[in-house]
Scaffold this motif. Structure first.
Motif, short mmCIF file in Angstrom:
data_model
loop_
_atom_site.label_atom_id
_atom_site.label_comp_id
_atom_site.label_asym_id
_atom_site.label_seq_id
_atom_site.Cartn_x
_atom_site.Cartn_y
_atom_site.Cartn_z
N VAL A 7 0.84 -1.19 0.00
CA VAL A 7 0.00 0.00 0.00
C VAL A 7 0.88 1.25 0.00
O VAL A 7 1.72 1.41 0.89
N PHE A 8 0.70 2.09 -1.00
CA PHE A 8 1.46 3.33 -1.10
C PHE A 8 0.50 4.51 -1.15
O PHE A 8 -0.01 4.84 -2.22
N HIS A 9 0.23 5.09 0.00
CA HIS A 9 -0.59 6.31 0.07
C HIS A 9 0.08 7.24 1.07
O HIS A 9 0.22 6.90 2.24
N PRO A 10 0.51 8.42 0.63
CA PRO A 10 1.26 9.30 1.52
C PRO A 10 0.46 9.87 2.68
O PRO A 10 1.04 10.34 3.66
N SER A 11 -0.87 9.83 2.60
CA SER A 11 -1.72 10.35 3.68
C SER A 11 -2.82 9.34 3.97
O SER A 11 -4.01 9.68 3.92
N LEU A 12 -2.45 8.13 4.28
CA LEU A 12 -3.42 7.07 4.46
C LEU A 12 -4.43 7.39 5.56
O LEU A 12 -5.61 7.06 5.44
N LEU A 35 2.45 -1.57 4.53
CA LEU A 35 2.16 -0.13 4.43
C LEU A 35 3.46 0.64 4.20
O LEU A 35 4.21 0.92 5.13
N GLY A 36 3.70 0.99 2.95
CA GLY A 36 4.96 1.60 2.56
C GLY A 36 5.31 2.88 3.28
O GLY A 36 6.40 3.02 3.83
N TYR A 37 4.40 3.84 3.32
CA TYR A 37 4.71 5.14 3.93
C TYR A 37 4.84 5.03 5.45
O TYR A 37 5.63 5.74 6.05
N ALA A 38 4.09 4.13 6.07
CA ALA A 38 4.22 3.94 7.52
C ALA A 38 5.54 3.26 7.86
O ALA A 38 6.19 3.60 8.85
N ARG A 39 5.95 2.30 7.05
CA ARG A 39 7.18 1.56 7.31
C ARG A 39 8.42 2.40 7.01
O ARG A 39 9.45 2.25 7.67
N TYR A 40 8.34 3.27 6.02
CA TYR A 40 9.52 4.03 5.59
C TYR A 40 9.28 5.53 5.61
O TYR A 40 9.34 6.20 4.57
N PRO A 41 9.01 6.11 6.78
CA PRO A 41 8.78 7.55 6.84
C PRO A 41 10.02 8.35 6.46
O PRO A 41 9.92 9.50 6.04
N ASP A 42 11.19 7.71 6.60
CA ASP A 42 12.46 8.38 6.23
C ASP A 42 12.88 8.04 4.80
O ASP A 42 13.95 8.45 4.35
N TRP A 43 12.07 7.25 4.11
CA TRP A 43 12.32 6.85 2.72
C TRP A 43 13.55 5.95 2.56
O TRP A 43 14.04 5.76 1.47
N GLN A 44 14.03 5.39 3.65
CA GLN A 44 15.17 4.47 3.58
C GLN A 44 14.63 3.05 3.50
O GLN A 44 14.35 2.41 4.52
N ILE A 45 14.47 2.56 2.30
CA ILE A 45 13.81 1.28 2.07
C ILE A 45 14.75 0.12 2.38
O ILE A 45 15.90 0.10 1.93
N ASP A 46 14.26 -0.84 3.14
CA ASP A 46 15.00 -2.05 3.47
C ASP A 46 14.81 -3.01 2.29
O ASP A 46 13.84 -3.78 2.24
N TYR A 69 -1.17 10.55 -13.25
CA TYR A 69 -1.15 9.45 -14.20
C TYR A 69 -0.05 8.44 -13.88
O TYR A 69 0.46 7.76 -14.76
N SER A 70 0.29 8.34 -12.62
CA SER A 70 1.39 7.47 -12.22
C SER A 70 1.21 7.03 -10.76
O SER A 70 0.08 6.95 -10.27
N THR A 71 2.31 6.78 -10.11
CA THR A 71 2.31 6.30 -8.73
C THR A 71 2.73 7.42 -7.77
O THR A 71 3.38 8.38 -8.19
N PRO A 72 2.40 7.28 -6.49
CA PRO A 72 2.97 8.21 -5.51
C PRO A 72 4.50 8.07 -5.49
O PRO A 72 5.04 7.02 -5.86
N PRO A 73 5.21 9.11 -5.06
CA PRO A 73 6.68 9.10 -5.18
C PRO A 73 7.39 7.98 -4.43
O PRO A 73 8.40 7.46 -4.91
N LEU A 74 6.91 7.58 -3.26
CA LEU A 74 7.59 6.50 -2.54
C LEU A 74 7.47 5.18 -3.29
O LEU A 74 8.40 4.37 -3.27
N MET A 75 6.37 4.96 -3.97
CA MET A 75 6.24 3.73 -4.75
C MET A 75 7.24 3.73 -5.90
O MET A 75 7.85 2.71 -6.20
N LYS A 76 7.41 4.87 -6.54
CA LYS A 76 8.41 4.96 -7.62
C LYS A 76 9.80 4.65 -7.08
O LYS A 76 10.56 3.90 -7.69
N LYS A 77 10.13 5.20 -5.92
CA LYS A 77 11.43 4.91 -5.30
C LYS A 77 11.54 3.44 -4.94
O LYS A 77 12.59 2.81 -5.13
N TRP A 78 10.46 2.88 -4.42
CA TRP A 78 10.43 1.46 -4.06
C TRP A 78 10.73 0.61 -5.30
O TRP A 78 11.55 -0.31 -5.24
N LEU A 79 10.07 0.92 -6.41
CA LEU A 79 10.32 0.18 -7.65
C LEU A 79 11.79 0.29 -8.06
O LEU A 79 12.42 -0.70 -8.43
#
Length: 197
Positions: A7-12, A35-46, A69-79
């Motif tokens: 789940v990638f929603h910056p304001s879930l 929950l991507g944004y909850a797990r990585y609030p610092d954007w440091q993806i494990d 027309y795309s994904t939230p920014p953390l999802m793009k970084k995750w990819l």
């Protein structure tokens, strides 16, 4: 079938649709909700953790609002971070081959805006081509997405119904068209129905 929902929603916490969807899925212990944004609030993806999760599941669901027309920014970084060369694609990059990809998307605008001649000019199928090609590149099977239009003006009843529909969609074994076709052919065979040229 093991299902992972990223789940990638910056304001879930402020979302009416995605928050309700995540809450519905969390009731079902056989579904892993990440929950991507909850797990990585610092954007440091494990990366190792995320890759382990992907390997441990068969159907990979990516839930997010449709942002520009795309994904939230953390999802793009995750990819970018998780789907590494030599692991997810490229020489030796076969770790995810054969798994399934399902996009689960909410849009602010109504369905009629997402078609030829509509406000956004293109259908959702056309606009999702970059994600479909990502799925193709990493060897996953891109299945029919779940799309909920008109989140901005939706009613509580419609959102509630969408949560049930979403759960049914991602749990449906016949979302894979080959599974659905095998069932149909089996039923035809049992009934003695023959396809005529």
């Amino acid at each position: 079938m093991k299902i992972l929902v990223n789940v990638f929603h910056p304001s879930l916490d402020r979302s009416t649709v995605n928050r309700r969807w995540a809450a519905e899925l969390e009731k079902h212990g056989e579904i892993t909700v990440n929950l991507g944004y909850a797990r990585y609030p610092d954007w440091q993806i494990d990366v190792a953790r995320e890759q382990e999760l992907l390997l441990a599941h068969d159907r990979l669901v990516f839930q997010h609002p449709f942002y520009w027309y795309s994904t939230p920014p953390l999802m793009k970084k995750w990819l970018d971070d998780v789907l590494t060369y030599g692991w997810a694609y490229g020489p030796g990059g076969t770790a995810l081959h054969g798994k399934e990809w399902v996009s689960a998307i909410s849009t602010g605008g109504p369905a009629k805006a997402y078609q030829a001649g509509g406000y956004n000019s293109y259908s959702m199928s056309e606009l999702l081509k970059p994600l479909q090609q990502t799925a193709n590149l990493i060897g996953t099977k891109f299945l029919i997405p779940f799309v909920f239009h008109g989140a901005v003006q939706s009613t509580p009843d419609r959102i509630e119904a969408s949560a049930r529909d979403y759960l049914a969609h991602i749990c449906d074994p016949e979302l894979d068209p080959q599974v659905a076709l095998r069932r149909l052919l089996s039923q035809m065979d049992e009934a003695g129905t023959k396809l005529s040229p």
